[in-house]
Scaffold this motif. Sequence first.
Motif, short mmCIF file in Angstrom:
data_model
loop_
_atom_site.label_atom_id
_atom_site.label_comp_id
_atom_site.label_asym_id
_atom_site.label_seq_id
_atom_site.Cartn_x
_atom_site.Cartn_y
_atom_site.Cartn_z
N TRP A 1 10.65 3.97 10.50
CA TRP A 1 9.01 4.58 9.88
C TRP A 1 9.02 5.76 10.87
O TRP A 1 9.22 5.98 12.04
N THR B 1 -2.19 3.26 9.50
CA THR B 1 -1.19 1.94 9.51
C THR B 1 -2.07 0.68 10.64
O THR B 1 -1.54 -0.20 10.52
N TYR C 1 -3.49 -2.57 3.05
CA TYR C 1 -3.38 -2.80 4.51
C TYR C 1 -4.60 -3.78 4.84
O TYR C 1 -5.73 -3.54 4.31
N THR D 1 0.18 -6.32 5.59
CA THR D 1 0.55 -5.28 4.23
C THR D 1 1.15 -6.02 3.19
O THR D 1 1.89 -6.75 3.37
#
Length: 255
Positions: free
Chosen positions: A110, A144, A173, A195
């Motif tokens: 990520w 996120t 999310y 998620t």
Amino acid sequence: MSLSRRAKLAWTVVGGVVIAVAIAGVAVLFAFRDTATTLDEEQVGLTVITGGGQPGDYGLYVYATTGYESTDALAGTRHDYPPETYLTIQPGGCGTLVRWQPLEQRYEEWDYCDDGRMAGWDSHQEWFQVANTDEWRCPEPVQTQGEPGESWTIRCARAETGNAAAATEVDSYEVVGFETLTVAGEEVETLHVRTTIAGTGGSASTGQHDTWYLVGTHLPVRRVVVHDSTTDTRIGAVQYHEEAEINLTSLIPRG
């Protein structure tokens, strides 16, 4: 030539063809044999840049691990994950790269920017000695993490590669809330984010990823993943399944 001799000759030819096909099949399976290679801490940490030694700093982190990935490509196969895997936090990309690599043939990375948002992620698999890296990129960096009760949706895309068609992934999310977990006998506060995956185009995918982040960092304390996809490839539609759970064994990075 008598009928019996002709019959014997015909059976000899047929037998030769069968043997040739069998040999060719064995050769193909040998050429495309699948492997799953575990990595030790020294291999993963060889080039790791270390930070201040605090939880969430640059370095290498160790996780107790269960799970596997599988595919139905060719004859089908499965990679079991070892009981101990590694995650690294390093400078790079938009700011910080977080990579979990359970096998030499498998990693997820990520790319986080300095403001905490994510620019995208890479998903790497290798099956039957054919490697493929899906580079998922978002139009702009996406959130996120957030406050308990918040929810939002992001849309990111993967360009066409030599092994897979282009695809779009829509991830929903949900911040479940703050939860206390135990790491090496120490209670730590985490932020639980769920998620839900929905992929379309060249990869029809579904899944749920639950991540418990150490509050204020990108460090997963716990992560549970279930993921399924069907991808259009050069050899046709290929199904993939992954399920895994990782739990941090120490808050202090190694390296």
